[in-house]
Enzyme design. Structure first.
Site, PDB file in Angstrom:
ATOM      1  N   ASP A  14      12.156 -95.645 116.299  1.00  0.00           N
ATOM      2  CA  ASP A  14      12.174 -97.103 116.230  1.00  0.00           C
ATOM      3  C   ASP A  14      13.537 -97.571 115.727  1.00  0.00           C
ATOM      4  OD1 ASP A  14      11.080 -99.669 116.474  1.00  0.00           O
ATOM      5  OD2 ASP A  14      10.323 -99.677 114.426  1.00  0.00           O
ATOM      6  N   ASN A  46      16.397-100.966 110.911  1.00  0.00           N
ATOM      7  CA  ASN A  46      16.214 -99.604 110.418  1.00  0.00           C
ATOM      8  C   ASN A  46      17.527 -98.831 110.336  1.00  0.00           C
ATOM      9  OD1 ASN A  46      13.484 -99.821 109.997  1.00  0.00           O
ATOM     10  ND2 ASN A  46      12.921 -99.054 112.016  1.00  0.00           N
ATOM     11  N   ASP A  90      13.219 -95.627 107.469  1.00  0.00           N
ATOM     12  CA  ASP A  90      11.882 -95.890 107.995  1.00  0.00           C
ATOM     13  C   ASP A  90      11.579 -95.034 109.231  1.00  0.00           C
ATOM     14  OD1 ASP A  90       9.372 -96.788 108.482  1.00  0.00           O
ATOM     15  OD2 ASP A  90       9.939 -98.852 108.953  1.00  0.00           O
TER      16      ASP A  90
END
Length: 327
Positions: A201, A206, A218
Protein backbone atom coordinates in the site's frame (compact mmCIF):
# COMPACT_ATOMS: atom_id res chain seq x y z
CA UNK A 1 -26.28 4.50 14.78
CA UNK A 2 -25.24 3.48 18.28
CA UNK A 3 -21.52 4.18 18.48
CA UNK A 4 -21.17 1.98 21.56
CA UNK A 5 -21.79 -1.17 19.52
CA UNK A 6 -18.49 -0.81 17.66
CA UNK A 7 -15.42 -2.26 19.44
CA UNK A 8 -13.28 0.80 18.74
CA UNK A 9 -15.78 2.94 20.64
CA UNK A 10 -14.24 1.45 23.81
CA UNK A 11 -10.79 2.80 23.00
CA UNK A 12 -10.93 5.88 25.17
CA UNK A 13 -7.59 7.49 26.15
CA UNK A 14 -7.42 5.77 29.55
CA UNK A 15 -7.64 2.34 27.92
CA UNK A 16 -4.94 3.23 25.40
CA UNK A 17 -2.63 4.34 28.22
CA UNK A 18 -3.42 1.25 30.28
CA UNK A 19 -2.59 -1.02 27.33
CA UNK A 20 0.83 0.56 26.78
CA UNK A 21 1.61 0.69 30.49
CA UNK A 22 0.76 -3.02 30.75
CA UNK A 23 4.01 -3.57 28.82
CA UNK A 24 6.06 -1.86 31.52
CA UNK A 25 6.09 1.70 30.15
CA UNK A 26 4.91 4.79 31.96
CA UNK A 27 3.16 7.47 29.94
CA UNK A 28 3.10 10.93 31.54
CA UNK A 29 0.78 12.42 28.91
CA UNK A 30 -2.35 11.69 26.90
CA UNK A 31 -2.29 9.70 23.64
CA UNK A 32 -2.73 11.65 20.41
CA UNK A 33 -4.93 10.01 17.78
CA UNK A 34 -3.27 9.74 14.36
CA UNK A 35 -5.02 9.66 11.00
CA UNK A 36 -5.94 6.00 10.62
CA UNK A 37 -9.27 4.34 9.90
CA UNK A 38 -8.65 0.65 9.29
CA UNK A 39 -7.01 0.32 12.69
CA UNK A 40 -6.70 2.82 15.53
CA UNK A 41 -3.29 4.42 15.89
CA UNK A 42 -2.01 6.79 18.59
CA UNK A 43 1.18 8.73 19.22
CA UNK A 44 2.44 8.51 22.81
CA UNK A 45 5.63 9.40 24.65
CA UNK A 46 7.09 7.69 27.67
CA UNK A 47 8.88 9.05 30.73
CA UNK A 48 12.21 8.87 28.87
CA UNK A 49 10.80 11.18 26.18
CA UNK A 50 10.77 8.42 23.60
CA UNK A 51 7.94 8.70 21.08
CA UNK A 52 5.96 5.60 20.15
CA UNK A 53 3.14 4.75 17.79
CA UNK A 54 0.70 2.26 19.28
CA UNK A 55 -1.52 0.41 16.82
CA UNK A 56 -4.73 -1.37 17.84
CA UNK A 57 -5.73 -3.89 15.20
CA UNK A 58 -9.25 -4.03 13.81
CA UNK A 59 -10.96 -7.06 15.36
CA UNK A 60 -11.58 -9.90 12.93
CA UNK A 61 -9.49 -8.55 10.05
CA UNK A 62 -6.13 -10.34 10.31
CA UNK A 63 -5.30 -13.54 12.14
CA UNK A 64 -2.52 -13.58 14.72
CA UNK A 65 -0.37 -15.51 12.24
CA UNK A 66 -0.89 -12.87 9.54
CA UNK A 67 0.03 -10.04 11.91
CA UNK A 68 3.08 -11.95 13.10
CA UNK A 69 4.28 -12.38 9.51
CA UNK A 70 4.07 -8.61 9.09
CA UNK A 71 6.11 -8.10 12.26
CA UNK A 72 8.70 -10.71 11.33
CA UNK A 73 9.12 -9.18 7.87
CA UNK A 74 9.73 -5.77 9.44
CA UNK A 75 12.30 -7.24 11.82
CA UNK A 76 14.03 -8.92 8.88
CA UNK A 77 14.11 -5.64 6.97
CA UNK A 78 15.52 -3.75 9.94
CA UNK A 79 18.23 -6.37 10.44
CA UNK A 80 19.16 -5.95 6.76
CA UNK A 81 19.64 -2.21 7.27
CA UNK A 82 16.39 -1.05 5.66
CA UNK A 83 14.83 1.95 7.40
CA UNK A 84 11.46 0.75 8.69
CA UNK A 85 9.62 0.90 11.99
CA UNK A 86 9.77 -2.65 13.36
CA UNK A 87 7.55 -3.35 16.37
CA UNK A 88 8.95 -3.34 19.89
CA UNK A 89 9.32 -6.78 21.44
CA UNK A 90 9.17 -7.68 25.12
CA UNK A 91 11.68 -9.84 26.98
CA UNK A 92 10.09 -13.00 25.60
CA UNK A 93 10.30 -11.72 22.02
CA UNK A 94 6.57 -11.06 21.64
CA UNK A 95 5.57 -8.16 19.37
CA UNK A 96 1.79 -8.70 19.35
CA UNK A 97 0.16 -7.91 22.69
CA UNK A 98 -3.31 -8.03 24.23
CA UNK A 99 -5.24 -5.80 26.59
CA UNK A 100 -9.00 -5.84 27.28
CA UNK A 101 -9.70 -8.00 24.21
CA UNK A 102 -7.70 -5.68 21.92
CA UNK A 103 -4.63 -6.79 20.02
CA UNK A 104 -2.00 -4.07 19.73
CA UNK A 105 1.64 -3.40 18.94
CA UNK A 106 4.10 -0.65 19.74
CA UNK A 107 6.31 0.92 17.06
CA UNK A 108 9.09 3.51 17.37
CA UNK A 109 7.97 6.82 15.92
CA UNK A 110 9.66 7.71 12.63
CA UNK A 111 9.51 11.48 12.00
CA UNK A 112 9.33 12.96 8.54
CA UNK A 113 7.18 14.35 5.78
CA UNK A 114 5.56 12.90 2.69
CA UNK A 115 7.67 12.99 -0.48
CA UNK A 116 7.06 15.24 -3.47
CA UNK A 117 6.45 13.24 -6.64
CA UNK A 118 7.55 16.22 -8.75
CA UNK A 119 11.04 15.93 -7.27
CA UNK A 120 13.51 13.71 -9.17
CA UNK A 121 15.59 13.35 -5.99
CA UNK A 122 12.61 12.15 -3.99
CA UNK A 123 11.56 9.71 -6.72
CA UNK A 124 15.06 8.23 -6.88
CA UNK A 125 15.17 7.89 -3.08
CA UNK A 126 11.74 6.23 -2.98
CA UNK A 127 12.72 3.80 -5.71
CA UNK A 128 15.90 2.98 -3.79
CA UNK A 129 13.97 2.40 -0.56
CA UNK A 130 11.43 0.12 -2.23
CA UNK A 131 14.20 -1.75 -4.02
CA UNK A 132 15.88 -2.38 -0.68
CA UNK A 133 12.60 -3.71 0.74
CA UNK A 134 12.11 -6.02 -2.24
CA UNK A 135 15.70 -7.30 -2.14
CA UNK A 136 14.80 -8.71 1.27
CA UNK A 137 11.23 -9.53 0.28
CA UNK A 138 12.26 -11.92 -2.48
CA UNK A 139 14.30 -14.11 -0.12
CA UNK A 140 11.26 -16.14 0.92
CA UNK A 141 7.47 -16.14 0.66
CA UNK A 142 4.71 -15.27 3.06
CA UNK A 143 2.82 -18.31 4.30
CA UNK A 144 -0.20 -16.67 5.92
CA UNK A 145 -0.55 -13.30 4.16
CA UNK A 146 -2.63 -12.87 1.05
CA UNK A 147 -1.31 -13.12 -2.51
CA UNK A 148 -2.43 -10.51 -5.03
CA UNK A 149 -5.34 -12.02 -6.97
CA UNK A 150 -6.72 -9.26 -9.26
CA UNK A 151 -9.85 -11.00 -10.53
CA UNK A 152 -10.87 -12.33 -7.11
CA UNK A 153 -10.21 -8.97 -5.42
CA UNK A 154 -12.11 -7.05 -8.11
CA UNK A 155 -15.07 -9.42 -7.89
CA UNK A 156 -15.16 -9.04 -4.10
CA UNK A 157 -15.14 -5.25 -4.44
CA UNK A 158 -17.89 -5.12 -7.08
CA UNK A 159 -20.10 -7.50 -5.09
CA UNK A 160 -19.64 -5.40 -1.94
CA UNK A 161 -20.70 -2.18 -3.68
CA UNK A 162 -23.63 -3.79 -5.50
CA UNK A 163 -24.93 -5.19 -2.21
CA UNK A 164 -24.84 -1.75 -0.56
CA UNK A 165 -27.75 0.64 -0.18
CA UNK A 166 -26.06 3.67 -1.68
CA UNK A 167 -26.61 3.27 -5.41
CA UNK A 168 -29.77 4.21 -7.28
CA UNK A 169 -31.19 1.65 -9.70
CA UNK A 170 -29.58 3.53 -12.58
CA UNK A 171 -26.22 3.68 -10.84
CA UNK A 172 -26.43 0.03 -9.86
CA UNK A 173 -26.97 -1.06 -13.45
CA UNK A 174 -24.12 1.15 -14.66
CA UNK A 175 -21.81 -0.06 -11.89
CA UNK A 176 -22.58 -3.70 -12.66
CA UNK A 177 -21.77 -3.15 -16.33
CA UNK A 178 -18.61 -1.12 -15.75
CA UNK A 179 -17.42 -3.33 -12.93
CA UNK A 180 -17.79 -6.46 -15.00
CA UNK A 181 -15.89 -4.80 -17.84
CA UNK A 182 -13.01 -4.00 -15.49
CA UNK A 183 -13.01 -7.53 -14.08
CA UNK A 184 -12.72 -8.95 -17.59
CA UNK A 185 -9.97 -6.48 -18.48
CA UNK A 186 -8.00 -7.40 -15.36
CA UNK A 187 -8.44 -11.10 -16.08
CA UNK A 188 -7.16 -10.65 -19.63
CA UNK A 189 -3.82 -9.24 -18.47
CA UNK A 190 -0.78 -11.46 -18.13
CA UNK A 191 0.05 -11.30 -14.43
CA UNK A 192 3.57 -12.47 -13.51
CA UNK A 193 4.01 -15.77 -11.76
CA UNK A 194 6.91 -14.37 -9.73
CA UNK A 195 5.70 -12.65 -6.58
CA UNK A 196 7.62 -11.26 -3.63
CA UNK A 197 6.83 -9.92 -0.18
CA UNK A 198 5.68 -6.35 -0.78
CA UNK A 199 4.55 -3.46 1.44
CA UNK A 200 1.32 -3.53 -0.55
CA UNK A 201 0.00 0.00 0.00
CA UNK A 202 2.70 2.46 -1.10
CA UNK A 203 0.76 5.71 -1.13
CA UNK A 204 2.23 9.04 -0.03
CA UNK A 205 0.91 8.72 3.51
CA UNK A 206 3.00 5.58 4.03
CA UNK A 207 6.29 7.20 2.97
CA UNK A 208 8.05 9.49 5.40
CA UNK A 209 11.40 11.23 5.35
CA UNK A 210 13.42 14.36 4.75
CA UNK A 211 15.70 15.48 1.95
CA UNK A 212 16.57 12.30 0.00
CA UNK A 213 16.07 9.77 2.80
CA UNK A 214 12.71 8.03 3.14
CA UNK A 215 11.23 5.10 5.01
CA UNK A 216 8.15 2.99 4.36
CA UNK A 217 5.70 2.73 7.24
CA UNK A 218 2.51 0.77 7.90
CA UNK A 219 2.96 -2.73 6.46
CA UNK A 220 -0.59 -3.64 7.50
CA UNK A 221 -1.47 -4.58 3.90
CA UNK A 222 1.73 -6.46 3.06
CA UNK A 223 1.21 -9.39 0.71
CA UNK A 224 2.76 -11.45 -2.03
CA UNK A 225 2.68 -9.35 -5.20
CA UNK A 226 4.69 -8.37 -8.28
CA UNK A 227 7.29 -5.67 -7.63
CA UNK A 228 5.29 -3.02 -9.49
CA UNK A 229 2.62 -3.21 -6.76
CA UNK A 230 4.84 -0.99 -4.60
CA UNK A 231 5.90 1.31 -7.44
CA UNK A 232 2.84 2.20 -9.49
CA UNK A 233 1.46 4.84 -7.12
CA UNK A 234 4.63 6.86 -7.69
CA UNK A 235 3.77 7.05 -11.39
CA UNK A 236 1.24 9.87 -11.61
CA UNK A 237 2.42 11.88 -14.63
CA UNK A 238 0.02 12.97 -17.39
CA UNK A 239 2.44 14.23 -20.05
CA UNK A 240 5.20 12.29 -21.77
CA UNK A 241 8.12 14.34 -20.43
CA UNK A 242 7.14 13.99 -16.79
CA UNK A 243 6.25 10.34 -17.34
CA UNK A 244 9.75 9.55 -18.58
CA UNK A 245 11.30 11.49 -15.70
CA UNK A 246 9.28 9.57 -13.11
CA UNK A 247 10.06 6.20 -14.65
CA UNK A 248 13.75 6.96 -15.04
CA UNK A 249 14.26 8.15 -11.47
CA UNK A 250 12.14 5.48 -9.76
CA UNK A 251 13.65 2.57 -11.67
CA UNK A 252 17.23 3.87 -11.40
CA UNK A 253 16.82 4.14 -7.64
CA UNK A 254 15.14 0.74 -7.43
CA UNK A 255 17.90 -0.97 -9.38
CA UNK A 256 20.50 0.07 -6.82
CA UNK A 257 19.28 -3.09 -5.05
CA UNK A 258 17.66 -5.43 -7.59
CA UNK A 259 16.70 -5.59 -11.24
CA UNK A 260 13.23 -4.47 -12.26
CA UNK A 261 11.30 -6.31 -14.97
CA UNK A 262 10.06 -3.54 -17.30
CA UNK A 263 7.31 -5.84 -18.52
CA UNK A 264 5.55 -5.25 -15.18
CA UNK A 265 4.87 -1.65 -16.26
CA UNK A 266 1.97 -3.08 -18.27
CA UNK A 267 0.27 -3.60 -14.88
CA UNK A 268 0.34 0.05 -13.76
CA UNK A 269 -3.11 0.96 -15.11
CA UNK A 270 -4.71 -2.41 -14.19
CA UNK A 271 -3.48 -1.93 -10.62
CA UNK A 272 -4.88 1.60 -10.63
CA UNK A 273 -8.25 0.21 -11.73
CA UNK A 274 -8.17 -2.42 -9.01
CA UNK A 275 -7.46 0.20 -6.35
CA UNK A 276 -10.35 2.37 -7.56
CA UNK A 277 -12.72 -0.57 -7.20
CA UNK A 278 -11.41 -1.65 -3.83
CA UNK A 279 -11.35 1.81 -2.25
CA UNK A 280 -15.09 2.41 -2.61
CA UNK A 281 -15.81 -1.15 -1.52
CA UNK A 282 -13.66 -0.56 1.57
CA UNK A 283 -15.66 2.55 2.48
CA UNK A 284 -18.92 0.65 2.06
CA UNK A 285 -17.71 -2.33 4.08
CA UNK A 286 -16.53 -0.14 6.99
CA UNK A 287 -19.53 2.19 7.16
CA UNK A 288 -20.72 0.80 10.50
CA UNK A 289 -17.49 2.00 12.08
CA UNK A 290 -18.46 5.44 13.50
CA UNK A 291 -15.25 6.99 12.19
CA UNK A 292 -16.25 6.43 8.57
CA UNK A 293 -19.48 8.47 8.32
CA UNK A 294 -17.65 11.32 10.05
CA UNK A 295 -14.64 11.21 7.72
CA UNK A 296 -16.40 10.27 4.45
CA UNK A 297 -19.94 11.75 4.62
CA UNK A 298 -20.00 12.20 0.83
CA UNK A 299 -20.30 8.42 0.39
CA UNK A 300 -24.04 8.79 0.93
CA UNK A 301 -24.39 11.36 -1.87
CA UNK A 302 -25.54 10.26 -5.30
CA UNK A 303 -23.07 12.74 -6.77
CA UNK A 304 -20.15 10.77 -5.38
CA UNK A 305 -21.29 7.59 -7.10
CA UNK A 306 -21.85 9.38 -10.40
CA UNK A 307 -18.30 10.72 -10.19
CA UNK A 308 -16.95 7.31 -9.22
CA UNK A 309 -18.69 5.70 -12.18
CA UNK A 310 -17.15 8.25 -14.55
CA UNK A 311 -13.73 7.56 -13.07
CA UNK A 312 -14.17 3.82 -13.50
CA UNK A 313 -15.36 4.25 -17.08
CA UNK A 314 -12.35 6.43 -17.89
CA UNK A 315 -10.05 3.80 -16.41
CA UNK A 316 -11.78 1.12 -18.47
CA UNK A 317 -11.02 3.13 -21.62
CA UNK A 318 -7.42 3.49 -20.44
CA UNK A 319 -7.09 -0.29 -20.19
CA UNK A 320 -8.37 -0.65 -23.77
CA UNK A 321 -5.78 1.75 -25.19
CA UNK A 322 -2.06 1.63 -25.66
CA UNK A 323 -0.07 1.27 -22.44
CA UNK A 324 1.53 4.68 -21.92
CA UNK A 325 4.01 3.38 -19.34
CA UNK A 326 5.54 0.95 -21.82
CA UNK A 327 5.87 3.44 -24.66
Amino acid sequence: MNDAIHPFARLEPARVVAAVESLGFWLPGEPFALNSYENRVYLVHDDERRRWVVKFYRPGRWSDAQIQEEHDFLAELLEAGVTVAAPWRDASGASLHRHDDFRFSLFPHLPGQAPELESPEHLFALGETIGAVHAVGERRAFVHRRTLAPREMAEEAVETVLASRWLTDRQRAAYRRTGQGLIEALSARAWPAKMLRAQGDCHLGNMLGRDEHFALVDFDDCLMAPAVQDLWMLLTAKDEGERQMQLSEVIEGYEQHRDFDRGELALVEPLRALRLLRHSAWLVARWEDPAFPQAFPWLADAGYWDGHLRELEQQRVMLDGDDRWLS
